[in-house]
Design a protein around this motif. Sequence first.
Motif, PDB file in Angstrom:
ATOM      1  N   TRP A  93       0.937  -1.236  -0.151  1.00 41.68           N
ATOM      2  CA  TRP A  93       0.009  -0.169   0.125  1.00 41.68           C
ATOM      3  C   TRP A  93       1.000   1.351  -0.173  1.00 41.68           C
ATOM      4  O   TRP A  93       0.400   2.128  -0.832  1.00 41.68           O
ATOM      5  N   VAL A  94       2.108   1.250   0.648  1.00 43.13           N
ATOM      6  CA  VAL A  94       3.094   2.339   0.728  1.00 43.13           C
ATOM      7  C   VAL A  94       3.082   2.761  -0.524  1.00 43.13           C
ATOM      8  O   VAL A  94       3.135   4.226  -0.813  1.00 43.13           O
ATOM      9  N   PHE A  95       3.321   1.957  -1.743  1.00 42.44           N
ATOM     10  CA  PHE A  95       3.517   2.337  -2.953  1.00 42.44           C
ATOM     11  C   PHE A  95       2.482   2.405  -4.002  1.00 42.44           C
ATOM     12  O   PHE A  95       2.731   2.747  -5.131  1.00 42.44           O
ATOM     13  N   SER A  96       1.225   2.049  -3.545  1.00 45.97           N
ATOM     14  CA  SER A  96       0.036   1.756  -4.434  1.00 45.97           C
ATOM     15  C   SER A  96      -0.120   3.502  -5.212  1.00 45.97           C
ATOM     16  O   SER A  96      -0.647   3.472  -6.226  1.00 45.97           O
ATOM     17  N   GLY A  97      -0.080   4.591  -4.418  1.00 43.95           N
ATOM     18  CA  GLY A  97      -0.508   5.784  -4.887  1.00 43.95           C
ATOM     19  C   GLY A  97       0.477   6.081  -5.981  1.00 43.95           C
ATOM     20  O   GLY A  97      -0.015   6.838  -7.024  1.00 43.95           O
ATOM     21  N   VAL A  98       1.671   5.668  -6.051  1.00 41.44           N
ATOM     22  CA  VAL A  98       2.614   5.945  -6.910  1.00 41.44           C
ATOM     23  C   VAL A  98       2.094   5.018  -8.300  1.00 41.44           C
ATOM     24  O   VAL A  98       2.200   5.735  -9.298  1.00 41.44           O
ATOM     25  N   LEU A  99       1.780   3.805  -7.928  1.00 43.17           N
ATOM     26  CA  LEU A  99       1.521   3.135  -9.064  1.00 43.17           C
ATOM     27  C   LEU A  99       0.478   3.608 -10.000  1.00 43.17           C
ATOM     28  O   LEU A  99       0.493   3.760 -11.071  1.00 43.17           O
ATOM     29  N   TYR A 100      -0.511   3.838  -9.160  1.00 47.86           N
ATOM     30  CA  TYR A 100      -1.764   4.625  -9.845  1.00 47.86           C
ATOM     31  C   TYR A 100      -1.922   6.012  -9.762  1.00 47.86           C
ATOM     32  O   TYR A 100      -2.764   6.565 -10.333  1.00 47.86           O
ATOM     33  N   GLN A 101      -0.610   6.773  -9.628  1.00 51.26           N
ATOM     34  CA  GLN A 101      -0.133   8.044  -9.905  1.00 51.26           C
ATOM     35  C   GLN A 101      -1.325   8.979  -9.241  1.00 51.26           C
ATOM     36  O   GLN A 101      -1.894   9.775  -9.759  1.00 51.26           O
ATOM     37  N   ASP A 102      -1.713   8.622  -8.111  1.00 52.06           N
ATOM     38  CA  ASP A 102      -2.770   9.250  -7.207  1.00 52.06           C
ATOM     39  C   ASP A 102      -2.494   9.083  -5.762  1.00 52.06           C
ATOM     40  O   ASP A 102      -2.549   8.167  -5.306  1.00 52.06           O
ATOM     41  N   PRO A 103      -1.865  10.389  -5.315  1.00 51.47           N
ATOM     42  CA  PRO A 103      -1.440  10.063  -3.692  1.00 51.47           C
ATOM     43  C   PRO A 103      -2.449   9.467  -2.900  1.00 51.47           C
ATOM     44  O   PRO A 103      -2.323   8.988  -1.835  1.00 51.47           O
ATOM     45  N   GLY A 104      -3.733   9.949  -3.168  1.00 48.58           N
ATOM     46  CA  GLY A 104      -4.806   9.418  -2.212  1.00 48.58           C
ATOM     47  C   GLY A 104      -5.250   8.063  -2.598  1.00 48.58           C
ATOM     48  O   GLY A 104      -6.430   7.823  -1.631  1.00 48.58           O
ATOM     49  N   TRP A 105      -4.925   7.411  -3.515  1.00 51.54           N
ATOM     50  CA  TRP A 105      -5.550   6.139  -3.612  1.00 51.54           C
ATOM     51  C   TRP A 105      -5.413   5.224  -2.685  1.00 51.54           C
ATOM     52  O   TRP A 105      -4.217   5.029  -2.094  1.00 51.54           O
ATOM     53  N   GLY A 106      -6.350   4.453  -2.425  1.00 53.68           N
ATOM     54  CA  GLY A 106      -6.537   3.611  -1.261  1.00 53.68           C
ATOM     55  C   GLY A 106      -6.290   3.988   0.008  1.00 53.68           C
ATOM     56  O   GLY A 106      -6.329   3.103   1.060  1.00 53.68           O
TER      57      GLY A 106
END
Length: 637
Positions: A93-106
């Motif tokens: 989860w720490v890196f999921s916002g980067v993967l989806y290019q959305d800091p608020g994702w998840g």
Amino acid sequence: MSGAVSPAPDAGVPSRLRVRLVTMPWQPIDLPSLQIGLLRALLARTRPDDEVREFHGSLRWAEFLLDRTDGLLRPADHVEVGSDSIFDGLGDWVFSGVLYQDPGWGVDRLDAYAERRGIPVDKAHAMRVHAAEFIDRSAAEILADDPDVVGFTSTFMQNVASLALAAELKRRRPGIAVVFGGSNCDGPMGHALHRNHPFVDHVVRGEGEYAFPALLAHLAAGTAPRDVPGLCWWDGGVSRANEESRRTVAPADIPSPDYDVWHAEVEASPVAEYVRPKLVVEGARGCWWGEKHHCTFCGLNGSAMAFRAKPGERLWQEVERLVRRHRILDVVTVDNIIDMAYFTDFLPRAVAADWDLLMHYEVKSNLTREQLELLARSGAVHIQPGIESLNNRVLGLMDKGVTGARNVRTLRECADLSLTCTWNYLYGFPGETAADYDPVVAQFPALVHLQPPGGAFRIQLERFSPHFADPSLGFAERRPAEMYGHVYDLPEAELADLVYLFDTPPRGLGGPAEQRLVAAVADWRAGHAGSTLLQETDADGALLVHEGRSGRPERTYRFTGWEAAAFRRLEDGRSAGALRRLLAEEGLEVPAERLAEWLDECLTLGLLFFDGRAYVSLPLRHAPIGAPADDPEAVTV
């Protein structure tokens, strides 16, 4: 299929490749990546003209956090969010916002999940704000080498950090070839990872020793890798998955790992003062027990269950080379189970070396005392014997091939030999009942001087396990584990192929019986420190048992005659009938009623453990370091 595949190169395509091998968080920072070490050595042998460099991203991440937070986020926090949170997905989860290019994702999903589960996520939040900058810097550093191929190894929670970096690399330099491999890519997981992430050019499914050099030969030649078994690749816009090979990698083809780059980077790292580096070696792959009786809950061997082992002499040569080269005595073996031949051709070599090795090994829980003694003398200080339960019926449901009494005997002998024994108490097996647990849980206070389990945990459905492969075993209803909802932005149908863990309706133990088990394990853990139960023989030949366990008054029990003989015979574990026959062979005729009465007395005193069939004695032969020398007055039983 072997690494000898070498298609003729096309004009303009370099036959010499620049390869960057990458391991991302959450590779433990005190351990080298075995996968990177193996691939480095493999390419030196199979493609000596290639330029190979390494990127130890997990170490870089720990350094980055230490610097960006002025020392507030340290390596211990790396472990808490990484290795310790595998079943909650915090590291991914720490890196999921980067993967989806959305800091608020998840974010909202994780917070709701954490509130329901009662888990702390403050450190994961503190790390996530730095993830985008770390990926940006990592991409810039890797691309500065102008690589042709970037190969990621992914295990457990390395997927999302690796995907985030891979996506950034392809955005900046679309022409590089991105390759994924590792246990997260085994079987259908590898194809799902490939087809859902178009920026991943190739996925090696299964072992890589043959497939990866063959793929590099195709990349150097500019040809389609149709003949590389198990490989996923893009055919135009279509994700192809080549048929997987049944051939496993022979031990002779498994290289000895090269950790030179990792060790140099660790020694020069500001993280060095926080960690104790260890070496990682591999003697065997697969599981010889699983080939015959696959433990029903275990999926760790993936699609490669076939057991293969390096000769003990070769393994010792690898250990000796690595220890001498890096001056590190902590050695972690990653074998899922020790090759029994190592008791004759590997461990004796370690004993003869007379080094202060600190080895870590996974073993089966039915080793003899002599085998455990050899492990201890060889330098093994930490073993994982796969105990999992102390109840015969539940062990049968697991297909463990061992009894509760034998497991207790193993705990006792490990304590006697100062071997740290790591295990967890597992429950939640279809068909188990409270009646299976209550008689065993009632005896936990008598075991408080033995190594307690790390906790009591309900099993989770793992891909590749018999429970997963055969729904009739009790887990027909399953869906991707809830944690993946804050890790991946993918439909459930795709997650069902991508992920390793699944949620199911709870089976087996529940309600008050489950609560009793969890509480009893917690009590065992709380009372363990300082608890002792020791035996010795006095000058008259009597057997003395010195009571010093938590919750019991200190006293000494004295056994003579047939009682002393019986107690000694129970070190190996015996049924009442077998014990009576052994005593008779010694000329000690004991009425069955009197023997049963004596066994009940010893059981009530907590001097024996009973699994429903066999009794096993609990006292240790040797006092733990620091145990009191004086003992209270003896009491004859």
